[in-house]
Design a protein around this motif. Sequence first.
Motif, PDB file in Angstrom:
ATOM      1  N   UNK A  65       0.828  -1.201   0.000  1.00 31.59           N
ATOM      2  CA  UNK A  65       0.000   0.000   0.000  1.00 31.59           C
ATOM      3  C   UNK A  65       0.867   1.258   0.000  1.00 31.59           C
ATOM      4  N   UNK A  66       1.896   1.259   0.838  1.00 32.56           N
ATOM      5  CA  UNK A  66       2.735   2.446   0.994  1.00 32.56           C
ATOM      6  C   UNK A  66       3.407   2.812  -0.320  1.00 32.56           C
ATOM      7  N   UNK A  67       3.971   1.831  -0.997  1.00 37.51           N
ATOM      8  CA  UNK A  67       4.709   2.134  -2.222  1.00 37.51           C
ATOM      9  C   UNK A  67       3.804   2.321  -3.432  1.00 37.51           C
ATOM     10  N   UNK A  68       2.528   1.982  -3.309  1.00 39.07           N
ATOM     11  CA  UNK A  68       1.607   2.254  -4.429  1.00 39.07           C
ATOM     12  C   UNK A  68       1.592   3.743  -4.749  1.00 39.07           C
ATOM     13  N   UNK A  69       1.678   4.572  -3.723  1.00 38.18           N
ATOM     14  CA  UNK A  69       1.627   6.011  -3.946  1.00 38.18           C
ATOM     15  C   UNK A  69       2.787   6.474  -4.839  1.00 38.18           C
ATOM     16  N   UNK A  70       3.918   5.760  -4.747  1.00 33.98           N
ATOM     17  CA  UNK A  70       5.096   6.133  -5.532  1.00 33.98           C
ATOM     18  C   UNK A  70       5.110   5.475  -6.903  1.00 33.98           C
TER      19      UNK A  70
END
Lengths: 118, 347, 385
Positions: free
Chosen positions: B247-252
């Motif tokens: 989830x966290x790296x989806x933003x990137x």
Amino acid sequence: MQRRPVCAIEDLPPGSMKLVQAGKFGVGVYNIDGSLYAIANYCSHEGAPLCAGYVVGTNEYAPEMPDQLRRVREGQIARCPWHNWEFDITTGVNLADPQKRVRTYEVDVTDGQVFLTA
Amino acid sequence: MIIDANVQPHFRYNAEIRKFLASAHKLRSIPDVEQQWYQAPGGDYRQDLYGDGYPASDPDTVYRHLFTEGGANFAILNPLTRGNIADYLLNSRICAAVNDWLLARWLEPDDTGRFLGTIRVNPEDVKGAVAEIERLADHPKMVQVGVPLQSREPYGKPMFEPIWEAAAAHNLPVAVHINGGNGVDHAPTFAGHAYTYPGYAAFMPLNSFVHLATLIIEGTFGRIPGLRFVFADGGYDILTPLIWRLDTFWMSMRDQTPWVDRYPSDYLRDHVRFCSSAFDGPTDAGLAERWLDFSDKADLLMYGSSYPHWSTSEPDDVVAGLNDEQREKVLWRNASDLYGVTEGSLA
Amino acid sequence: MTTLEERTNDFVAQDIAVTIVDTDVHPLPVSGEVLKSYAPAEWKDKLWPAGNAVSPVPHFYDTPDSYKTMSLRVDAAPPRGGVAGSDPEFAAKQLLVDAGVSIAMLEPMCDAQLPQAEHVLKATHNNWLADVWLGENNWHGRWRGAISVTAQDPSAAAREIERWAGHPYMAEVLMTPQTRGIPFGSPHFDPLYEAAARNSLPVATHLMGQTPFELIPIYPVGNPAHWHDFFASWPLLYVSHLMSLVFDGAFDRHPDLRIVFVEGGFTWAMPVMWRMDRIWEQRKGDLPHVRRKPSEYVHEHVRFTTQPLEDVNVAMYREYLEMMDLGDCLMFSTDYPHWSYDSPEWAIRRFPADQRERIMRGNATALYGLPSTVKALPGEQPSAS
């Protein structure tokens, strides 16, 4: 909030950005194809200086393409210089999660002078 | 009610599977029906089940253990095919033989309807897997498609998609389960082979996360709304920390895979289930209730005994410390919703 | 952007309290020529073959827009020139002064295909690090260095550890976790662990890049296509190594060994400890050499750096960390100047209040034997707390 002069419009040509010392972190004023926008220089993730990042386009899903994507919105997306979060400069909205938006500000051009209300 | 979503029925002996093998392959060597990848010292199965014949090889015994004495109402039988052998066409024939055996020996003779089955297929043979699903999908007792956990490519990769489309078209979840044995496989851990049985057994089910991550990031779940995957060896406790990371790296990473149009964790409820295992869960039962609510695991988890494995768990072991609503979901409601199985399904 | 204020003749270094220890920072040589100057003459042509106009930097997996960003913070490029992380003074300004880090652990990344070459390359980096970062540029005492060693030749690694063991600012050993199929618990690594433990140096591990293709671990069920799911799954490499360290008895063979897992997350440690404990309970007979409960080994022997912190609901995150009760094992890190940098100010709020001091300062101070004060830099308030 105050309406403050930024620069002459000639000094902010399309594709350029001026960082204004307004508020706690600054505000970036952008000229995108002749329209002016302003966003906070503060990424809603960890507080990085958003306006120090690259201004680019993004990719949208295009199932008919061989690589399934298409490049769009060139020059309209601010990518955070740290984690590369994508923000639509024209709205301040994060492309992945609209709830993680950044603050936007009013910009106007009067008598050849750019003004920021921040 | 109790639905046991993970039971492995076994052959009595090698000759039994050969009866069901297509004639073109009768003289081929195929994995021994006892073949394991990492053998558990002392035997892979419960010690008390080695008495009369191979563990879980007699339907009457299994019926008595699971239902009459054990209190379960239904059991989903997911037989093993003992490894990703190099000859993928032969492997598909092994799957077909196992499926025919399951029908002939376990499902059809059972008048009560308590035994349910799995259509085993070989993902390396996409055309053959689709054909096998089409052959058996309409059988009322086949409630899912089964594939090995072991694979040389993760299941989100596009080559497998026709198989998942066929399963979803027939409303069949895809169950992923360790099928160790004779296989051309990568080492079981990220750091190479394990030097001990516990080193293998503790890690192996965690590999399911890579299958899961690719099914999300490649867009497979996004393209096939009705597709459900069941990770039948457990390993779900690793889900929360790793899905948080995804989830966290989806933003990137969104712009590299723009078909992923929501947080990865938002795909879990509609597409992912797990069977319980003896290796998952807090060692402090006092944490169990809260722990199960992380990542909405209470909606994702189904009781699976893993009978006749040495780690066979009873329903009470699995729901220790849970609240009433969680117990109900884990013991039967999640499985009932997924497989469309109710008390009315009994004959 | 301003450069670090010049120290004038009148400048007298004041003491400042250590409040934040950063356990993962990546310095880079300002040029290949500079790095080469620290290599033995007979190795220069072997490590940097003539004919390459630039050292190729392969990417099997690439981070966002990495052709432009080179996986670095876009705002970390030094004004004097050079790539982010190559200027000790600018790094001190951005990380130590602006971000408020008191002491930072410098962890270079390098790798080579053949064991002897890798040993020499690592030794070269150690020479460079000691000279450029830990010498004159460390007048303030706020940089610490990692002794880079090759995992391919643990005996050579042991010799390299001995070479640096007495250095006042080398504080740990650093090896790759991409060990070409040999898990950390293997006796293969015993000479390395023995030398490190005897010298009270923790052994840290960190992704070492993608240069030789065999450094990319083949994931057991195959490899994802994108950095996104590849890196989300990456902690499973550390899980594999941790299970091997415990189940293969490395901590029993090396009671003073400390392992630091860098940049691989840590929230996975709680379910993994449960998992190991459960299987140890049920399979003790298979593990006669494992004398204690696996989770006990983790508490005593293992540390985790915090970056990248998961960006999930803060209240839930703090609750998870409280449940996990590994407050003695976590050490704050930024990963400066990489793109996935965590700011101290943002990070500290994500930790439960009673764990913050240990995570931000106490655990690293205890592990690395750090002082309680360092010298303030121009522009910092002395004795801030």
